[in-house]
Design an enzyme around this catalytic site. Structure first.
Site, mmCIF file in Angstrom:
data_model
loop_
_atom_site.group_PDB
_atom_site.id
_atom_site.type_symbol
_atom_site.label_atom_id
_atom_site.label_comp_id
_atom_site.label_asym_id
_atom_site.label_seq_id
_atom_site.Cartn_x
_atom_site.Cartn_y
_atom_site.Cartn_z
ATOM 1 N N SER A 94 -0.222 1.416 -4.427
ATOM 2 C CA SER A 94 0.783 2.481 -4.578
ATOM 3 C C SER A 94 0.248 3.848 -4.155
ATOM 4 O O SER A 94 -0.104 4.046 -3.005
ATOM 5 C CB SER A 94 1.283 2.501 -6.019
ATOM 6 O OG SER A 94 2.262 3.505 -6.169
ATOM 7 N N ASP A 237 5.731 7.947 -1.987
ATOM 8 C CA ASP A 237 4.348 7.665 -2.364
ATOM 9 C C ASP A 237 3.820 6.575 -1.414
ATOM 10 O O ASP A 237 4.533 6.138 -0.510
ATOM 11 C CB ASP A 237 4.245 7.259 -3.839
ATOM 12 C CG ASP A 237 4.883 5.920 -4.133
ATOM 13 O OD1 ASP A 237 5.921 5.616 -3.527
ATOM 14 O OD2 ASP A 237 4.352 5.164 -4.972
ATOM 15 N N ASP A 239 3.247 3.358 -1.381
ATOM 16 C CA ASP A 239 3.936 2.091 -1.124
ATOM 17 C C ASP A 239 5.453 2.265 -1.146
ATOM 18 O O ASP A 239 6.193 1.272 -1.116
ATOM 19 C CB ASP A 239 3.485 1.010 -2.114
ATOM 20 C CG ASP A 239 3.910 1.312 -3.539
ATOM 21 O OD1 ASP A 239 4.162 2.485 -3.852
ATOM 22 O OD2 ASP A 239 3.994 0.365 -4.341
ATOM 23 N N ASP A 241 7.846 2.992 -3.131
ATOM 24 C CA ASP A 241 8.853 2.591 -4.114
ATOM 25 C C ASP A 241 9.451 3.840 -4.774
ATOM 26 O O ASP A 241 10.369 3.742 -5.572
ATOM 27 C CB ASP A 241 8.306 1.598 -5.156
ATOM 28 C CG ASP A 241 7.040 2.061 -5.828
ATOM 29 O OD1 ASP A 241 6.537 3.149 -5.487
ATOM 30 O OD2 ASP A 241 6.537 1.324 -6.696
HETATM 31 MG MG MG Z 1 4.417 3.351 -5.745
#
Ligand code: MG
Length: 457
Positions: A94, A237, A239, A241
């Protein structure tokens, strides 16, 4: 092994080839006969290598694997469900610093592994129960290059593309050199936006800024939005999400404001419904959705918990104050690109600017602080939180996660971090000064108490 968001470790130190291989073998053991598996990864330097280690170990464990390459975490989750895969594995850390990477398990419904599945994997790993196959039962590995297209088709099916194309929003997109580089620019193109990207190439050294999209890290984006007079700025961010937004005046919009706005819009669209969010969320959410028949259901912190609660309660919208938004009709997972498309749709349908929409929201101020606290002292300190209040009177105490104390001025929440030896302190009030004072006085009391315990030890 699994924290609130999967496994996250330092590459080459605790996250070795062998560790990734053994965890993946344990996952294969737990999922015998339940393949195929989708394997995806973020844009970190170690992700292609470790992603292949995971895919290889799963196949050696008898699982057929579909490799979908570098994609945002929600894109992998969406593909698991769309491809009717048995489960998924994502190599990602992440927003952590570049030296980290990790493993996240996705169940067949596209949600994170349940705690029970994680426990089974941990047990299999600890007991060294790795599926060993003879040459006839090794899984296949195929490469699938359509993961991004499939995902973006899903998002564009949820929004008014015709209206967006006609409006031609001017957007500045900061990908932070993360996984969104492979999806969000294409999404904006498909939505007819005139966009500029910052840090738009995947680069796991994160040369632009740290991959946590805080106001401090997004100064270039803020300047750029102001300079070109964009309608909005958006950043993901590592990754992707999550998505955070800059309004048309170049002001960073706090995550809880976007969450409240989109909760209100979702409830309006559904004619009521349950909004699921952790105890850290603003009281503004309940205030904003009540007139439209919406109700808030609080959970413990962590997006997997929110997703599962939405599933069991039929929640229409959910997420957290950090830019993680979950749109139930799309998928029960935080989704940065879906958030971007949905915010643009609200702008086009309302005909208002983002700053105007944010100004309509109930005026609460949420502030956050951190206090170091050794893990060994956590429980002791937590039990003392109500007694440590020296500002405002405790009128209600909730221990759903950490300790949340409601006072006449607002509320303050103290909870241990899942990953670091610190306490996170959240405080909210309708008055900014009061929120800051609540947070600061609690931070000081906790710090003094921790020091006194250490001094006497
Ligand atoms: Mg994330």
């Amino acid at each position: 092994m699994f924290g609130t968001n999967g496994i996250r470790e330092v590459v080459g130190k605790t996250l070795t080839t062998r560790f990734v291989s053994d965890v993946s073998s344990a996952i294969a053991w737990v999922h015998q006969g339940k393949g195929p598996a989708v394997v995806g990864m973020d844009a970190r330097t170690s992700s292609p290598a470790l992603g292949r280690v995971a895919a290889g170990a799963l196949a050696m464990g008898g699982i057929d694997v579909r490799e979908i390459g570098t994609l945002p975490t929600p894109a992998v989750q969406y593909n698991v469900r769309e491809l009717h895969a048995g489960f998924g594995v994502i190599v990602t850390a992440s927003h952590n610093p570049p030296e980290f990477n990790g493993i996240k398990g996705i169940a067949g419904d596209g949600l994170e592994f349940t705690r029970e599945t994680e426990r089974s994997v941990e047990e299999a790993y600890a007991a060294g129960r790795f599926a060993a196959q003879d040459y006839r039962s090794i899984g296949t590995i195929v490469t699938d290059g359509l993961g991004a297209t499939r995902y973006l088709d899903g998002i564009t099916s949820q929004v008014d593309v015709a209206a967006l194309r006609k409006r031609r929003f001017r957007v500045v997109l900061d990908c932070g050199n993360g996984a969104s580089t492979v999806t969000s620019p294409t999404l904006l193109l498909r939505l007819g936006a005139k966009y500029t990207t910052l840090n738009g190439n995947p680069d796991g050294t994160f040369p632009g800024h740290d991959s946590e999209p805080t106001e401090e890290n997004l100064q270039d984006l803020i300047r750029y939005v102001r300079t070109i007079g964009a309608d909005i700025g958006v950043a993901h961010d590592g990754d992707a999400d999550r998505a955070v937004f800059i309004d048309e005046q170049g002001t960073f919009v706090p995550g809880e404001k976007i969450f409240t706005l989109m909760a209100r819009e979702s409830v309006k669209k559904h004619g009521g419904g349950v909004v699921v969010t952790p105890v850290t969320s603003s009281d503004a959410v309940a205030d904003a959705i009540a007139p439209f028949g919406g109700k808030v259901r609080f959970t413990r912190v962590g997006s997997p918990v929110v997703s599962r609660a939405m599933q069991s309660e039929g929640g229409v919208f959910g997420g957290e104050e950090n830019g993680g938004l979950i749109f139930a009709e799309h998928q029960l997972a935080r989704d940065g690109a879906m958030a971007l498309a949905a915010v643009l749709e609200v702008l086009v349908h309302s005909g208002k600017t983002l700053s105007e929409l944010v100004a309509e929201l109930p005026p609460y101020h949420l502030v956050k602080r951190k206090v170091p606290c050794p893990i060994a002292l956590r429980e002791k300190v937590l039990s003392e939180v109500p007694a440590l209040m020296d500002r405002g009177k405790a009128i209600e105490v909730s221990t759903l996660d950490g300790v949340k104390v409601r006072t006449t001025e607002g509320w303050v929440l103290v909870r241990p971090s899942g990953t670091e030896p610190i306490y996170r302190i959240f405080a909210e009030s309708r008055d900014r000064k009061a929120a800051e004072l609540l947070a600061d006085s609690m931070a000081k009391s906790v710090d003094t108490y921790v020091r006194s315990l250490q001094g006497s030890a």
